[in-house]
Design an enzyme around this catalytic site. Structure first.
Site, PDB file in Angstrom:
ATOM      1  N   GLU A 329       0.857  -1.186   0.000  1.00 53.16           N
ATOM      2  CA  GLU A 329       0.000   0.000   0.000  1.00 53.16           C
ATOM      3  C   GLU A 329       0.893   1.236   0.000  1.00 53.16           C
ATOM      4  O   GLU A 329       1.830   1.346   0.772  1.00 53.16           O
ATOM      5  CB  GLU A 329      -0.916  -0.027   1.232  1.00 53.16           C
ATOM      6  CG  GLU A 329      -1.578   1.305   1.593  1.00 53.16           C
ATOM      7  CD  GLU A 329      -2.450   1.903   0.497  1.00 53.16           C
ATOM      8  OE1 GLU A 329      -3.163   1.142  -0.193  1.00 53.16           O
ATOM      9  OE2 GLU A 329      -2.401   3.136   0.317  1.00 53.16           O
ATOM     10  N   THR A 338     -12.010   3.153  -0.840  1.00 53.90           N
ATOM     11  CA  THR A 338     -13.107   2.383  -0.234  1.00 53.90           C
ATOM     12  C   THR A 338     -13.469   2.950   1.133  1.00 53.90           C
ATOM     13  O   THR A 338     -14.638   3.034   1.495  1.00 53.90           O
ATOM     14  CB  THR A 338     -12.685   0.904  -0.095  1.00 53.90           C
ATOM     15  OG1 THR A 338     -12.196   0.457  -1.345  1.00 53.90           O
ATOM     16  CG2 THR A 338     -13.842   0.035   0.345  1.00 53.90           C
ATOM     17  N   GLY A 343     -20.831   3.397   1.767  1.00 56.69           N
ATOM     18  CA  GLY A 343     -21.018   2.001   2.121  1.00 56.69           C
ATOM     19  C   GLY A 343     -22.024   1.190   1.343  1.00 56.69           C
ATOM     20  O   GLY A 343     -21.900  -0.026   1.304  1.00 56.69           O
ATOM     21  N   ARG A 635     -25.534  10.956 -11.910  1.00 54.85           N
ATOM     22  CA  ARG A 635     -24.515  11.898 -11.451  1.00 54.85           C
ATOM     23  C   ARG A 635     -24.061  12.881 -12.524  1.00 54.85           C
ATOM     24  O   ARG A 635     -23.822  14.043 -12.243  1.00 54.85           O
ATOM     25  CB  ARG A 635     -23.297  11.115 -10.961  1.00 54.85           C
ATOM     26  CG  ARG A 635     -23.615  10.348  -9.721  1.00 54.85           C
ATOM     27  CD  ARG A 635     -22.512   9.418  -9.342  1.00 54.85           C
ATOM     28  NE  ARG A 635     -22.884   8.799  -8.074  1.00 54.85           N
ATOM     29  CZ  ARG A 635     -22.106   7.978  -7.397  1.00 54.85           C
ATOM     30  NH1 ARG A 635     -20.912   7.684  -7.857  1.00 54.85           N
ATOM     31  NH2 ARG A 635     -22.509   7.475  -6.276  1.00 54.85           N
ATOM     32  N   HIS A 742     -14.897   9.561  -9.936  1.00 53.06           N
ATOM     33  CA  HIS A 742     -14.575   8.206 -10.387  1.00 53.06           C
ATOM     34  C   HIS A 742     -14.045   8.281 -11.810  1.00 53.06           C
ATOM     35  O   HIS A 742     -14.521   9.056 -12.619  1.00 53.06           O
ATOM     36  CB  HIS A 742     -15.842   7.346 -10.348  1.00 53.06           C
ATOM     37  CG  HIS A 742     -15.585   5.878 -10.582  1.00 53.06           C
ATOM     38  ND1 HIS A 742     -15.378   4.984  -9.561  1.00 53.06           N
ATOM     39  CD2 HIS A 742     -15.500   5.158 -11.718  1.00 53.06           C
ATOM     40  CE1 HIS A 742     -15.184   3.776 -10.064  1.00 53.06           C
ATOM     41  NE2 HIS A 742     -15.250   3.848 -11.369  1.00 53.06           N
ATOM     42  N   GLU A 771     -10.988   0.002  -9.795  1.00 51.45           N
ATOM     43  CA  GLU A 771     -11.054   1.214 -10.613  1.00 51.45           C
ATOM     44  C   GLU A 771      -9.895   1.318 -11.607  1.00 51.45           C
ATOM     45  O   GLU A 771      -9.977   2.044 -12.595  1.00 51.45           O
ATOM     46  CB  GLU A 771     -11.093   2.445  -9.707  1.00 51.45           C
ATOM     47  CG  GLU A 771     -11.711   3.669 -10.373  1.00 51.45           C
ATOM     48  CD  GLU A 771     -11.905   4.842  -9.415  1.00 51.45           C
ATOM     49  OE1 GLU A 771     -12.086   4.606  -8.199  1.00 51.45           O
ATOM     50  OE2 GLU A 771     -11.879   5.988  -9.886  1.00 51.45           O
TER      51      GLU A 771
END
Lengths: 809, 200
Positions: A329, A338, A343, A635, A742, A771
């Site tokens: 990471e 995330t 959620g 969106r 996104h 993604e």
């Protein structure tokens, strides 16, 4: 004594260089002098990368020296641009001149000997960002330098040498005295425990600092008010570094600088309360400044890049399949994007959803599907579309107006994902989700929910959630802690099953030998290399929503992406995996399509400020107090409408609507009202005044909206799914603005998550999920679909990586 | 009047650039102001001037054909940025374009001082014999707290500052006119390059 000499000219032939070479030779008994050149250095630019190697090298050399001699020519009555540029590099991000003794000398062709340039240089070195200690007096001006040296580079005139010697002797004394001032001082405080309040990202953090006579012994922080996840690292790492190093010169944790600096300032305040001087601790060297460290090497079965939901579920699956995994990471804590989600995760689960009543307007949405002309459906999806119409017709026939239940099916989820993602960009290219990927996504979604339950994620079964832009209620929402619920459960699973998570480890490149991917190389914040050899590499490092340059480079969808666009993404999400994939020859798909989150905080781009309510309860008004869009739209429609209305708009809520917000509590609301980031009033007119719109216009807007809720019909903008009216005081207005949310495009993958190369062939041993991969959401991703994506394809990546590359081992 | 306005910063975001853009718009009826960037110019090196960069050549032409130059400078370490200094070195070495050219200095800074020390250095630099520009005396436009000075449309929001700028600008119109008329009467030609050599 160790000195640095800086040649202030970038010319190939320079008498200032000759002068410094003479000084170096002439005074070699009393000092070792190393010369640094400004020749061939890049010109300073504050917008460019600051840690270029040559500047870092100069920074270190000057820091390690006892003093610095600068020889300057004179150009146009001032110092040269090349010398000025070096000083700018060394006074912006790094400050090696701070407190450093400096002597100025200069040579020129004319009689002036650079006198005006020397005065400018004194003023420049005195600026706060440079803060050098320049020796006063002792002006050494070498005029007519072309005649001053003999053929060996020695100064010919003995009087000049005498004067230089007296200047140099004074500089040695000056350096010794100034460096005494730079000696670290001891801390002196009254021992005891002192309570202070630090300012964190979400408000105040109470903390308690304990001192002995000359040391900080302990730091206790009350962390209950802060977001879990990123801030946790701050609350352990920063106090550790402060106490272990007895210094306040510690680096902020990346991605959490406000909270980090809050803790540092909190401790500084405690030092003051205890009667000490916090500047003493701030001037001390950094806790972890270490020399070059040996690389660390690991070997494992599968290496996963990225510790968000996709990477962690890939790692968990590898462990379930009985193989070893290392997850790298980039940031100090796992979580990625995330951890930032609300959620809800889309998965059609009709036997559960059927237990809930339908809400007004949902029937209209279903009828809308029946009315779509089949000619408009792409042929891959047509058989599914025809089947779906049969399902819907059957549902509408069987239900009566009195008792309607919530309909859903994985076919409906698939067709909505397809329709929601179908877009045309500015160049006229049409895009829609690749059928086989969308099929896997929607068929396996419910399995992913069940798998997460087994891992330890608790879902709230009492409500079917629907995030913004989801188009249908099929969201499974964790019982508590929003996105952190997934991350904490998966992280614990990986840790408890002997998986290895290495944080602070951004991957710089793939190890590719003879065209085969063999592992990865990472470099951590201490400049240590981490080399991981593995049979499979899974890229799960997210999109590029926080990389504005990359967004602008690929954009084909928005008219313009502003330089200062905010993002709801973690700052870690900079397209690293896409670059790594490209280095192995990967093909990219749909890169021009990005999604803005219309309801983001105008100042930070984050989602979880203000009141985030279900779209049925959205009442959006522009800066005039008028509605401007059907709030139930997807969106990109909302974002485009907001941008056309000047960007900034408000979400209006009353007390009942407030209760449906899923992101907040009364304490947070009060704090935000006090901070002026959320507006509140007991009347609509009062609220209008707060957000500076005409009260009569806002009143009219709200009255009209309420009448539409009553009739279930919005003749103005066609909103057809309503829940609550705006009637009960107090009223709230949450300021919002679209932010980058996104990136739909990414590495081309197949249904097994193999990364596909430009040749159309699979790149062996390389997989991508989440993604970082493209082709699924195409032009627009439905709200709630990215969690479905990451957990579904993350698991598939883990499984394929094991079954294909490791079965014989 | 035709003026060339030089953005004294090579940063991606610059309030000096914003100031010049505002002046360009605000004074469009009185003068035609062309804005010139100093981004991505190579750093001046006197030992390598055989290839004069194209943007410098273009700038020399623009300055020569203009009636005056406006320079807006930020302040880096109490002086002008190296990037601006480098351009002035190029101009003075390879041309006489700034010789007796009317110049107005403006400046913006994030802090409260509005680049005052940098403006003084810039005056001294422009006054050096190799440049010999005619800098308008006794007026200084210092825009402090420049991050807060402009509204969303790029307009200066403080009416007093606008008035001050208008006043300075009308002085400059007059000043450049006078200087240019004198120059026509007494034309003198020298090259910066020769002066550099002379100085050596």
């Amino acid at each position: 004594m160790k000195l640095i000499g800086i040649v202030g000219s970038n010319a190939k032939k320079s008498y200032n260089r000759t002068l410094l070479e003479f000084i170096k030779k002439h005074f070699s008994d009393s000092a070792t002098i190393e010369l640094l050149e400004v020749r061939n250095l890049p010109l300073f630019n504050e917008s460019a990368k600051q840690d270029i190697p040559v500047i870092m090298e100069y920074n270190k050399k000057i820091q390690d020296a006892d003093g610095v001699i600068i020889a300057t020519p004179e150009h146009n009555h001032s110092i040269t641009s090349s010398l000025k540029s070096l000083i700018e590099w060394l006074s912006n991000d790094v400050h090696p001149f701070n407190g450093k003794p400096v002597m100025i000398v200069g040579a020129s062709y004319d009689v002036q000997g650079s006198s005006r340039a020397q005065l400018h240089l004194r003023q420049i070195l005195d600026a706060p960002g440079v803060n050098a200690q320049v020796m006063p007096g002792h002006e050494f001006l070498l005029g007519q330098a072309q005649n001053a040296f003999d053929s060996e580079g020695n100064i010919k005139d003995s009087g000049t040498i005498d004067f230089l010697e007296s200047c140099f002797k004074a500089f040695i004394r000056f350096t010794n005295v100034i460096n005494l001032l730079n000696e670290p001082e001891d801390l002196e405080v009254t021992p005891g425990k002192y309570d202070v309040t630090a300012i964190g990202h979400n408000g105040k953090i109470p903390m308690s600092v304990e001192f002995s006579e000359d040391r900080i012994e302990n730091i206790d922080i009350d962390t209950s008010g802060e977001t879990k996840g990123i801030a946790d690292t701050v609350f352990t790492r920063i106090p550790d570094e402060i106490v272990n190093g007895q210094t306040l010169n510690v680096d902020a944790v990346s991605g959490a600088s406000i909270t980090s600096n809050g803790v540092i300032e909190g401790v500084a305040n405690a030092v003051k309360l205890a009667g000490g001087d916090p500047d003493i601790l701030k001037r001390r060297p950094k806790a972890n400044e270490t020399e070059k460290i040996e690389p660390k090497e690991y070997s494992t079965d599968v290496v996963v890049i990225g510790g968000g939901g996709a990477g962690l579920s890939a790692a968990a699956t590898v462990l379930q399949e009985g193989k070893n995994v290392i997850l790298l990471e980039k940031f100090p804590a796992v979580g990625g994007n995330t951890i930032r989600t609300g959620g809800p995760m889309n998965a059609a689960d009709p036997s559960w959803q059927n237990k809930f009543d339908a809400i007004p307007g949902e029937k209209t949405t279903l009828q809308g599907i029946l009315e779509i002309d089949e000619v408009k459906i792409d042929k891959d999806y047509l058989p599914d579309f025809i089947l779906l119409k049969k399902q819907i017709t059957k549902y509408l026939d069987e239900t009566t107006d009195e008792k309607e239940f919530l309909f859903d099916s994985s076919l409906f989820h698939r067709i909505q994902t397809y329709l929601g993602g179908k877009r045309v960009d500015l160049k006229g290219n049409e895009i829609f989700g690749k059928y086989d990927l969308v099929k896997v996504l929607t068929d396996d979604a419910l399995d992913s929910v069940k798998w997460l339950e087994k891992i330890g994620v608790e879902f709230d079964n009492s409500e079917v959630a629907m995030p913004v832009g989801a188009k249908w209620r099929r969201g499974h929402k964790p019982l508590k802690n929003q996105g952190y619920a997934y991350i904490s459960a998966l992280r614990d699973f990986v840790n408890n099953n002997n998986g290895q998570i290495i944080t602070d480890a951004p991957v710089k490149k793939l190890i590719i030998e003879n065209g085969e991917v063999k592992g990865v190389i990472s470099r951590n914040s201490n400049n240590q290399e981490i080399i991981v050899h593995a049979s499979s590499v899974i890229l799960a490092s997210g999109g590029f929503g926080a990389n504005t340059k990359m967004l602008q480079k690929y954009n084909t969808y928005w008219d313009k992406i502003d330089d200062d666009i905010k993002t709801s993404n973690s700052p870690a999400i900079t397209g690293d995996g896409i670059r790594l994939g490209e280095s192995a020859g990967a093909e990219l798909v749909g890169m021009g399509f990005t999604q803005m989150m219309p309801v983001s905080d105008p100042n930070t781009g984050e989602l979880f400020s203000g009141l985030q309510v279900p779209p049925a309860n959205f009442v959006m008004v522009n800066q005039e107090g008028r509605r401007f869009v059907n709030e139930y739209e997807g969106r990109d429609v909302l974002s485009k409408a907001a941008i056309e209305n000047g960007g900034l708009f408000y979400l209006i809520a009353d007390d009942n609507i407030k209760a449906t917000a899923y992101n907040t509590n009364q304490e947070k609301i009060d704090a935000q009202v006090e901070a002026g980031t959320l507006f509140k009033s007991d009347s609509i007119e009062g609220l209008a005044a707060e957000i500076k719109v005409d009260p009569s216009i806002l009143r009219e807007t709200i009255d009209k909206y309420n009448s539409y809720v009553e009739s279930g019909n919005d003749p103005e903008f066609g909103k057809n799914v309503f829940d609550l009216k705006v009637v009960k005081p107090p009223f709230y207005a949450t300021p919002r603005k679209p932010a980058m949310h996104h990136t739909m495009g990414g590495l081309k993958i197949d249904t097994k998550t193999h990364v596909i190369g430009k040749s159309g062939k699979i790149i062996p041993h390389l997989f991508a999920a989440g993604e970082v991969a493209g082709g699924i959401h195409a032009g627009n991703r439905l709200g709630g679909n990215s969690l479905t994506d990451i957990f579904t394809f993350g698991r598939i990546a883990g499984k394929t990586a094991v079954s294909e590359n490791l079965q014989e081992k | 009047m035709n003026y060339l306005a030089i953005v004294g910063s090579n940063a991606d975001k610059s309030t000096n650039r914003m100031l010049l853009k505002y002046m360009q718009k605000h004074f469009e009826k009185q003068a035609n102001i062309e804005i010139c960037e100093i981004k991505n110019f190579p750093v001046f090196d006197e030992s390598d001037i055989t290839n004069v960069p194209e943007p410098i050549k273009k700038m020399v032409e623009s300055i020569s054909s203009s009636d005056g130059v406006i320079i807006s400078t930020p302040e880096y370490d109490h002086s002008i940025p190296a990037a601006l200094k480098s351009v002035l070195e190029w101009l003075s070495y390879v041309s006489e374009s700034l010789y007796k050219k009317p110049v107005m200095i403006t400046g913006a800074s994030h802090g409260s001082l509005g680049s005052s020390r940098a403006q003084n250095h810039l005056r001294q630099i422009l006054d050096s014999p190799e440049i010999s520009a005619r800098v308008m005396p006794s007026s200084e436009f210092l825009l402090g707290h420049s991050l807060l000075a402009f509204d969303d449309n790029g307009y200066l929001s403080d009416a007093n500052k606008v008035k001050e700028l208008e006043n300075d600008f009308s002085q400059f119109l007059q000043f450049s006119d006078e200087v240019n008329q004198l120059m026509k009467k007494h034309p003198v030609k020298r090259t910066g390059h020769q002066l550099w050599e002379l100085n050596k």
